[in-house]
Design a protein around this motif. Structure first.
Motif, PDB file in Angstrom:
ATOM      1  N   ARG A   1       3.662 109.927  54.553  1.00  0.00           N
ATOM      2  CA  ARG A   1       3.168 111.154  55.169  1.00  0.00           C
ATOM      3  C   ARG A   1       1.657 111.066  55.421  1.00  0.00           C
ATOM      4  NH1 ARG A   1       3.735 116.406  56.515  1.00  0.00           N
ATOM      5  NH2 ARG A   1       1.749 117.481  56.335  1.00  0.00           N
ATOM      6  N   ARG A   2       0.915 110.556  54.458  1.00  0.00           N
ATOM      7  CA  ARG A   2      -0.534 110.424  54.650  1.00  0.00           C
ATOM      8  C   ARG A   2      -0.850 109.522  55.842  1.00  0.00           C
ATOM      9  NH1 ARG A   2      -0.646 110.544  48.937  1.00  0.00           N
ATOM     10  NH2 ARG A   2      -0.393 108.264  48.837  1.00  0.00           N
TER      11      ARG A   2
ATOM     12  N   GLU B   1      -0.940 112.789  58.321  1.00  0.00           N
ATOM     13  CA  GLU B   1      -2.238 113.360  57.971  1.00  0.00           C
ATOM     14  C   GLU B   1      -3.401 112.548  58.526  1.00  0.00           C
ATOM     15  OE1 GLU B   1      -1.968 113.774  53.750  1.00  0.00           O
ATOM     16  OE2 GLU B   1      -0.246 115.136  53.879  1.00  0.00           O
ATOM     17  N   ASP B   2      -3.206 111.246  58.714  1.00  0.00           N
ATOM     18  CA  ASP B   2      -4.267 110.396  59.273  1.00  0.00           C
ATOM     19  C   ASP B   2      -4.069 110.125  60.755  1.00  0.00           C
ATOM     20  OD1 ASP B   2      -5.450 110.270  56.792  1.00  0.00           O
ATOM     21  OD2 ASP B   2      -4.490 108.376  56.239  1.00  0.00           O
TER      22      ASP B   2
ATOM     23  N   LEU C   1      -0.432 115.284  63.679  1.00  0.00           N
ATOM     24  CA  LEU C   1      -0.849 116.599  63.169  1.00  0.00           C
ATOM     25  C   LEU C   1      -0.700 117.670  64.239  1.00  0.00           C
ATOM     26  CD1 LEU C   1      -4.055 115.963  61.021  1.00  0.00           C
ATOM     27  CD2 LEU C   1      -1.863 116.866  60.234  1.00  0.00           C
TER      28      LEU C   1
ATOM     29  N   ARG D   1       3.864 118.512  52.440  1.00  0.00           N
ATOM     30  CA  ARG D   1       3.324 117.799  51.271  1.00  0.00           C
ATOM     31  C   ARG D   1       3.673 118.524  49.960  1.00  0.00           C
ATOM     32  NH1 ARG D   1      -0.889 114.725  48.998  1.00  0.00           N
ATOM     33  NH2 ARG D   1      -1.414 113.724  50.968  1.00  0.00           N
TER      34      ARG D   1
ATOM     35  N   GLY E   1     -10.196 119.076  59.686  1.00  0.00           N
ATOM     36  CA  GLY E   1      -9.051 119.525  58.918  1.00  0.00           C
ATOM     37  C   GLY E   1      -8.709 120.978  59.061  1.00  0.00           C
TER      38      GLY E   1
END
Length: 454
Positions: free
Chosen positions: A161-162, A166-167, A172, A195, A451
């Motif tokens: 997931r990261r 997320e990266d 996103l 998450r 973010g």
């Protein structure tokens, strides 16, 4: 698993007649629905068989009718999690042995999860048929959900997931789009899960989800390639038909309310360039308008001769590329358009040009050349899939699952050929409206502001 932009532009310049001349030389069985056989095992499990002895290989696909739409708040991501767990050991094949055993027999495998299904793919020599069915049967009948394995794989999914969401700014954006475009239907949460849910799945949640959705009667098996029919059916009955059927979870009944006004999200994150992602509510995959939309999308966004490339990239020089797509869905989904801006170009400029081009297609019929080219691309792409046993297995299962009848696979070329320019005008005017869209804009920021979404 997200769809990727189509790669069918290679054959864009071909005429449909040349494509069909080429196909006439292909094996008749590749195009003949009478070769497909539907078998129902003693426990009710359905199997689609399509013989092809051109090469001594098999494609074995298992379509499980479970995806993120079958989850709930608190347990999002479990469908995708079991895509991982199904390779992590069962009663007779300890962790790691599924891959090792299949590779030793000369085969390979993969899997993917979507909002609607989880699909397991095996590609093996015909000689590996029995061991392949042994492997599949064992993980259906006696999958290990050992707590230590669960915790280990939880960490793997968190890392995924990261890395993949997320990266990744576009991932996103897509996550923001789905959670904003849907207010009631479970398409609103990400396939990989939120998450906080991944971090807090309980062992009982994991076991309950598996028990509810991995009943053997919730699967469709599709096998294409070189096999002896009597041997195959005997092995299927012995290995798969002997597994006890059980009750499956309740299907989704929630219907997303009609959207009655544009929704907007700003995603502020560190980036060199901005992007604009727009999603319009459209019908489920089986609806006739989706075939029309597939053609319209190719005219709009596929390749350097597409309308959006010529307008946004060549003429206005405000974007690097534009991409459109709609996923296979049981329920009404989204047609999505993603535009990568050039550095310094804001979202308002991108949107204005995008909507102008869409409105032009609504108000003026596409040219005969544009329409024929799009049909050529779809037909050529379809037959390229049908040229391999893997492509046929995937197409056959997908049509059975998403269209309700595998036989419709053999009507798809005629469906595309029957579409007229006025059909495109009607479909775009019906679905691609301002009040029916959700817009996500990526606004580049310095790292200290990154973010935030609002």
């Amino acid at each position: 698993m997200r769809s990727t932009p189509r790669s069918w532009t290679v054959l864009a310049s071909w005429s449909l007649s040349l494509v069909l001349i080429f196909l006439a030389a292909a094996p008749a069985q590749a195009l003949d629905s009478s070769n497909v056989e539907e078998v129902t095992l003693s426990n009710g499990v359905r199997v689609l068989l399509w013989p092809d002895d051109t090469i001594p290989n098999l494609a074995v696909y298992t379509f499980w009718k479970v995806g993120s739409r079958n989850e709930a708040p608190g347990i999002t991501g479990l469908a995708h999690f079991f895509e991982h767990m199904m390779f992590n050991g069962s009663e007779h094949f300890p962790p790691g042995e599924f891959d090792r055993t299949m590779e030793a027999a000369g085969g390979s495998n993969n899997a993917y999860t979507s909002a609607n299904v989880t699909v397991y793919q095996d590609w093996v020599p015909a000689s590996a048929l029995e061991i392949t069915l042994d492997l599949e049967a064992d993980r259906i009948r006696a999958l290990s959900v050992d707590p230590e394995l669960v915790e280990s794989e939880r960490g793997v999914v968190m890392s995924e997931r990261r890395r993949s969401v997320e990266d990744d700014n576009h991932s996103l954006m897509w996550e923001q789009l789905m959670s904003s475009a849907y207010m009631a239907h479970p398409y609103q949460w990400p396939v990989i899960g939120w998450r906080s849910d991944i971090e807090n799945w309980r062992q009982q949640d994991v076991e309950d989800f598996h028990r509810t959705w991995y009943a053997v009667n919730n699967a469709l098996f599709v096998i294409c390639g070189a096999y002896d029919r009597d041997e195959l059916i005997g092995l299927l009955e012995e290995k798969i038909g002997s597994i006890e059927a059980r009750e499956v979870g309740r299907d989704v009944v929630t219907v997303e309310p009609e959207q009655r006004g544009e929704r907007r999200v700003e995603l502020r994150k560190e980036a060199q360039m901005g992007s604009v992602l727009v999603g319009w509510h459209v019908p489920e995959t089986a609806h006739e308008d989706i075939r029309v939309l597939e053609l319209a999308d190719l005219i709009l966004s596929s390749g350097e001769s597409s309308r959006l490339y010529r307008r946004l990239v060549d003429q206005d020089q405000i974007a690097l590329w534009a991409w459109g797509d709609t996923d296979n869905n049981f329920d009404p989904g989204l047609y999505q358009m993603l535009v990568q801006s050039r550095e310094g170009v804001d979202g308002t400029t991108i949107e204005a040009a995008l909507y102008e081009e869409i409105d032009r297609m609504k108000n003026e019929p596409v040219t005969d050349d544009e329409l024929q080219k799009a049909k050529n691309m779809l037909v050529a792409g379809f037959y390229r899939d049908m040229a391999t046993i893997s492509g046929r297995a995937n197409q056959l299962g997908s049509f059975e699952i998403f269209h309700g009848d595998w036989r419709k696979l053999f009507d798809v070329v005629g469906t595309y050929e029957s579409i007229q320019a006025e059909d495109i005008q009607r479909v775009l005017s019906t679905w691609l409206t301002a009040q029916n869209r959700t817009v996500v804009t990526l606004i580049p920021t310095q790292d200290t502001e990154a973010g935030n979404a609002r």
